[in-house]
Design an enzyme around this catalytic site. Structure first.
Site, PDB file in Angstrom:
ATOM      1  N   LYS A  61      -1.234  72.452   2.262  1.00 18.17           N
ATOM      2  CA  LYS A  61       0.115  73.010   2.222  1.00 18.17           C
ATOM      3  C   LYS A  61       1.106  71.995   1.646  1.00 18.17           C
ATOM      4  O   LYS A  61       2.021  72.359   0.901  1.00 18.17           O
ATOM      5  CB  LYS A  61       0.533  73.434   3.634  1.00 18.17           C
ATOM      6  CG  LYS A  61      -0.310  74.571   4.195  1.00 18.17           C
ATOM      7  CD  LYS A  61      -0.036  74.796   5.667  1.00 18.17           C
ATOM      8  CE  LYS A  61      -0.896  75.928   6.223  1.00 18.17           C
ATOM      9  NZ  LYS A  61      -0.707  76.101   7.681  1.00 18.17           N
ATOM     10  N   GLY A  76      -7.241  81.029  21.356  1.00 22.38           N
ATOM     11  CA  GLY A  76      -7.414  81.528  19.995  1.00 22.38           C
ATOM     12  C   GLY A  76      -6.589  80.816  18.957  1.00 22.38           C
ATOM     13  O   GLY A  76      -6.566  81.213  17.789  1.00 22.38           O
ATOM     14  N   ASP A  89      -5.782  71.137   6.504  1.00 19.24           N
ATOM     15  CA  ASP A  89      -4.957  72.334   6.311  1.00 19.24           C
ATOM     16  C   ASP A  89      -3.525  71.943   5.948  1.00 19.24           C
ATOM     17  O   ASP A  89      -2.951  72.464   4.981  1.00 19.24           O
ATOM     18  CB  ASP A  89      -4.972  73.163   7.601  1.00 19.24           C
ATOM     19  CG  ASP A  89      -4.061  74.369   7.545  1.00 19.24           C
ATOM     20  OD1 ASP A  89      -4.487  75.426   7.063  1.00 19.24           O
ATOM     21  OD2 ASP A  89      -2.890  74.254   7.986  1.00 19.24           O
ATOM     22  N   GLY A 129      -1.374  83.403  12.217  1.00 16.59           N
ATOM     23  CA  GLY A 129      -1.605  84.668  12.903  1.00 16.59           C
ATOM     24  C   GLY A 129      -1.636  85.826  11.931  1.00 16.59           C
ATOM     25  O   GLY A 129      -1.044  85.773  10.852  1.00 16.59           O
ATOM     26  N   GLU A 181      -9.884  77.142  15.882  1.00 15.60           N
ATOM     27  CA  GLU A 181     -11.179  77.687  15.507  1.00 15.60           C
ATOM     28  C   GLU A 181     -12.279  76.990  16.294  1.00 15.60           C
ATOM     29  O   GLU A 181     -12.083  75.925  16.889  1.00 15.60           O
ATOM     30  CB  GLU A 181     -11.422  77.480  14.008  1.00 15.60           C
ATOM     31  CG  GLU A 181     -10.379  78.108  13.104  1.00 15.60           C
ATOM     32  CD  GLU A 181     -10.513  79.618  13.011  1.00 15.60           C
ATOM     33  OE1 GLU A 181     -11.572  80.157  13.425  1.00 15.60           O
ATOM     34  OE2 GLU A 181      -9.565  80.260  12.538  1.00 15.60           O
TER      35      GLU A 181
END
Length: 429
Positions: A206, A188, A202, A305, A191
């Site tokens: 940031k 998990g 990603d 998370g 993705e």
């Protein structure tokens, strides 16, 4: 203590949003004590209203986020939808109706942060986004507030947990990229479509946000140089180990020595095992901030998370609600320096280059000459040959990225060079 509750609209109720709602409910008394007034979840905007959401009153659920924001009694909106639209329109709608915003939307802030800050400023409202950068790790507020009196010169860190998990598994188990990615997906961490993570998008978003805060200048996603990590191989890790290094996907933000420009980049890099970032394992994040007076600071913790990200969201919610009660607002955008973002070609660093070459006399001299012709000094060379083929590993001294790119293009044209197997920067020394 004020008795009328501050009303919160939750925009999005996925993994993070559901954790935000849960914590608001289970920690309601503590939040009231810390804020100085009760906070009430007044509405939850979702796309699929029929989905069962444990702990959330179905009467609060709506598909009309705009109507929720316009109803006139909302004090704070929490945006955890993600993406560009409808998030951008909903945030600006909130500002137009006197609602401060807490967001976890890194993509939107990296692309349109200046416009959103301007809208918040014009309305005299707050825009907080601790959760957009490194999950539970307090990073935005320390840089924006605790270090506001200092001068930040460099930020370097691991800001994506998925990629760190994959690279850590490749390093510790000898697994190949695809095998490590499959494990990350099964657990998990990745993705179904991992492109945003493994190709560095990603982390680049940031990086843009952090660079803007660190250097008090506007840095957009398009300003960030980006390389993914899909080409990192077991052979790269073997070479790194021989150098006493490991490999991490890093976001690196630097102020030029003359203070007249900045650079922002995301790419895989070899770092010495003695560097603190080398020991960051699994899906954890860690960021080094180097400031003129404070020195080197390290921020470490879970970077993704539901619960960790919700922790950052709730921290912002408490701050924004306190500001509401005090009829004040927190810090907005600081972009007074207006420094240009230099291209990647200007970045100076070391390089590890692996070449497949013919195993015959004179090859090393030819390769060394090519490096010299482009102004790139060689630090070490390792050669290994068998059956007419050889691998040549070159580690350079510090050189501009543009010079290195020119060297690689020239090497590819040599008859004795069969191919450039890998190019990797060496950082953290």
């Amino acid at each position: 203590m004020r008795t009328r509750p501050l009303k919160v609209a939750l925009l999005g109720c996925g993994v993070v949003g559901s954790e935000v709602a849960r914590i608001m409910t289970t920690h309601a008394d503590d939040l009231t004590a810390r804020i100085g007034a009760p906070v009430e979840l007044a509405g939850v905007a979702v796309r699929r209203p029929s989905k069962v959401r444990d702990g959330i009153d179905p009467a609060l659920v709506t598909t009309d986020a705009t109507a929720l924001l316009k109803r006139g009694d909302i004090d704070v909106a929490i945006e955890v939808i993600g993406g560009i639209e409808p998030a951008r329109t909903l945030i600006t709608t909130a500002f137009e109706h006197g609602i401060s915003v807490v967001s976890a939307n890194k993509a939107l802030l990296a692309q349109d942060g200046a416009a959103l800050h301007a809208a918040a400023e014009a309305a005299g409202l707050d825009l907080y986004y601790e959760a957009a950068v490194a999950g539970a790790i307090p990073l935005v507020r320390p840089m924006r507030e605790s270090l506001a009196g200092d001068k930040i010169n460099r930020v370097m860190g691991i800001v994506n947990g998925t990629t760190n998990f994959i690279l850590d598994k490749m390093d510790s188990t000898g697994a190949g990229y695809q095998e490590a990615l499959d494990e990350a997906t099964a657990l998990g961490y990745a993705e179904a479509d991992p492109t945003a993570d493994v190709e560095g998008y990603d982390a680049a978003a940031k990086a843009a946000i952090l660079a803007g805060i660190a250097f008090h200048t506007r840095v957009r996603l398009d300003d960030v140089y980006r390389e993914g990590m899909t080409e990192v191989s077991a052979a790269d890790f073997a070479s790194a180990k021989r150098m006493g290094c490991t490999i991490k996907l890093l976001a690196i933000l630097e102020r030029a020595a003359d203070g007249e420009s900045v650079t922002a980049r995301v790419h895989p890099a070899m770092i010495p095992l003695t560097h603190p970032l080398a020991s960051v394992r699994e899906a954890y994040n860690a960021v080094f901030v180097e400031a003129e007076a404070a020195g080197r600071l390290m921020f470490y913790g879970p970077g993704a998370g539901g619960a960790p990200t919700a922790s950052a969201v709730l921290g912002d919610l408490v701050a924004v609600c306190r500001n509401k009660l005090a009829e004040a607002k927190g810090p907005g955008e600081s972009a007074y320096t207006q420094l240009p973002v230099s291209p990647m070609g200007d970045v100076v660093t070391r390089y590890h280059i692996s070449l497949d070459v013919a195993d015959k006399p004179g090859v090393l001299a030819q390769v060394a000459t090519t490096f010299a012709e482009h102004g790139v000094s060689i630090d070490t060379v390792r050669q290994q040959g068998k059956d007419g083929e050889a691998s040549l590993v070159v580690v350079t001294h510090r050189a501009p990225d543009a010079a290195l790119s020119g060297t690689v293009e020239a090497l590819r044209k040599l008859d004795t060079v069969r191919g450039v197997a890998s190019i990797m920067r060496v950082e953290g020394e």
